[in-house]
Design an enzyme around this catalytic site. Sequence first.
Site, PDB file in Angstrom:
ATOM      1  N   ASP A 122       0.819  -1.211   0.000  1.00  0.00           N
ATOM      2  CA  ASP A 122       0.000   0.000   0.000  1.00  0.00           C
ATOM      3  C   ASP A 122       0.852   1.261   0.000  1.00  0.00           C
ATOM      4  O   ASP A 122       2.009   1.260   0.441  1.00  0.00           O
ATOM      5  CB  ASP A 122      -0.965   0.009   1.190  1.00  0.00           C
ATOM      6  N   GLU A 189      -0.122  -1.296   5.759  1.00  0.00           N
ATOM      7  CA  GLU A 189       0.884  -0.760   6.687  1.00  0.00           C
ATOM      8  C   GLU A 189       0.617   0.695   7.022  1.00  0.00           C
ATOM      9  O   GLU A 189       0.804   1.134   8.166  1.00  0.00           O
ATOM     10  CB  GLU A 189       2.281  -0.917   6.075  1.00  0.00           C
ATOM     11  N   GLU A 190       0.169   1.456   6.032  1.00  0.00           N
ATOM     12  CA  GLU A 190      -0.021   2.891   6.240  1.00  0.00           C
ATOM     13  C   GLU A 190      -1.207   3.206   7.144  1.00  0.00           C
ATOM     14  O   GLU A 190      -1.370   4.348   7.580  1.00  0.00           O
ATOM     15  CB  GLU A 190      -0.199   3.600   4.891  1.00  0.00           C
TER      16      GLU A 190
END
Length: 487
Positions: A122, A189-190
């Site tokens: 991502d 992850e973000e």
Amino acid sequence: MIKRLFLLLLVVVLGLVAVVFANTLRTESRQLQVTAVQKAAVDTPAAAQRLAGAIPFKTIASADDPEAGNAEFFKLHAYLEKTFPKTHAALQREVIGGKSLLYTWKGTDPRARPIALMAHQDVVPIAPGTEKEWKVDPFAGEVKDGFIWGRGTWDNKGNLFAQMEAVEMLLTAGFAPSRTIYLVMGHDEEVSGLRGAKAMADTLKQRGVQLEWLLDEGLLITDGILPVDKPAALIGVAEKGYATYQLSVDAAAGHSSMPPARTSIGIMSRALARLEDKQRPAELAGVGREMFETLAPEVTGPSRFLLSNMWLFKPLLEWQLQKAASTNAMLRSTTALTIVNAGNKENVIPGHSEASVNYRILPGETTDIIERHVKSAVGDDAVVVKPRPGNVDPSPVSSTDSAGYRTINRTIREIFPPAIVLPGLMLGGTDSRHFVGVSDAIFRFSPVRAKSEDLQMLHGTNERMSLANYAEMIQFYNQLLRNTSAK
């Protein structure tokens, strides 16, 4: 009498000077000595085009909607399968948590403990209003002027594709790893990694997998940022914790023509001012101290004397390091006032005010310690303090005297001479925090070269990766995987 005191003082000063000089001269380099290696031959233009081809997939995750961006992620998955056929033929691929990818490359030695390389699919969205500031369309995936342009080239498709390129090259060369290698590619992850990285970590735990070490994205190869005339590669051996506290005040509301002595805004303002004034204590210790002690033999001039004699100059160093936001963050758990909400009409005193305060927590402290500090610093029962969901303690500190650190260190020294290698503290969070129970040796390093002016590209405008550096990234992962199987 005065003369004797003066002579005594002179002797003490000269003695200190002698000790400082002796310590400085005795401080030996901690840099690992390596022999030159034949770096893997990379078809840079072709590799660059393959990475560029992944940029148009707008793989943007959502914390609220698990289905957000599904089509874009699935396009990326298909593109990976098409682009790296040998990898997909030789490695087992599993889709976990809906869109995360877990690859397993079985090793030849069942007694060797496995390792893992991490990257995430991502990317962050483009900040509204900045589109015209990009020199190249952020999702065009264009190779131009010696760079691969676009969102994700740094964070984090560059790492992901460099790892895949390295595996594809090793398979082409007939390489077979002695230990099992996992490629762990999260999809959120973000926005916390709870659906992706955490799900993959839980899967490995359920299978009884215990990694010897794990490498995730992280600190960089800095040039001109630290006081040394060589590039400095920092391996993150820990990352700070993350905690947000919600402050709220309820007081009398009313018309602005008859204000009470204490308003919700006034109470909140004083609370926030106290939090800024009463910072957590700063100390050059732990990871920060080890970093500067490792740096000491590599610098020259006054800096070398200061860093080589921390027993004497530590207060001076702490005072100096607190002046800059980046180095201050290495010394303490930081306080950041991030959100304030109160009122909606200019002539009405609001009865409710609220604010958010964010802390990045130094290893050695915990969310409980920070919460007690917030309540104590505010010192007003009218202010209600509540922790926000998702607060996490700092990670454990991974040892620099471990097989994983030595292997990463060696590989950096082989691929990026004459860069020096230092342990460092990751100020932000990564997916690796979910793997604490899967490995006690977690490292955070991206083989990306960066000058101070380059750092603004991370989550910013005109994100790009130079072709030369991308070739080095591929060479790094190629050599790292070879080194994991070295006898």
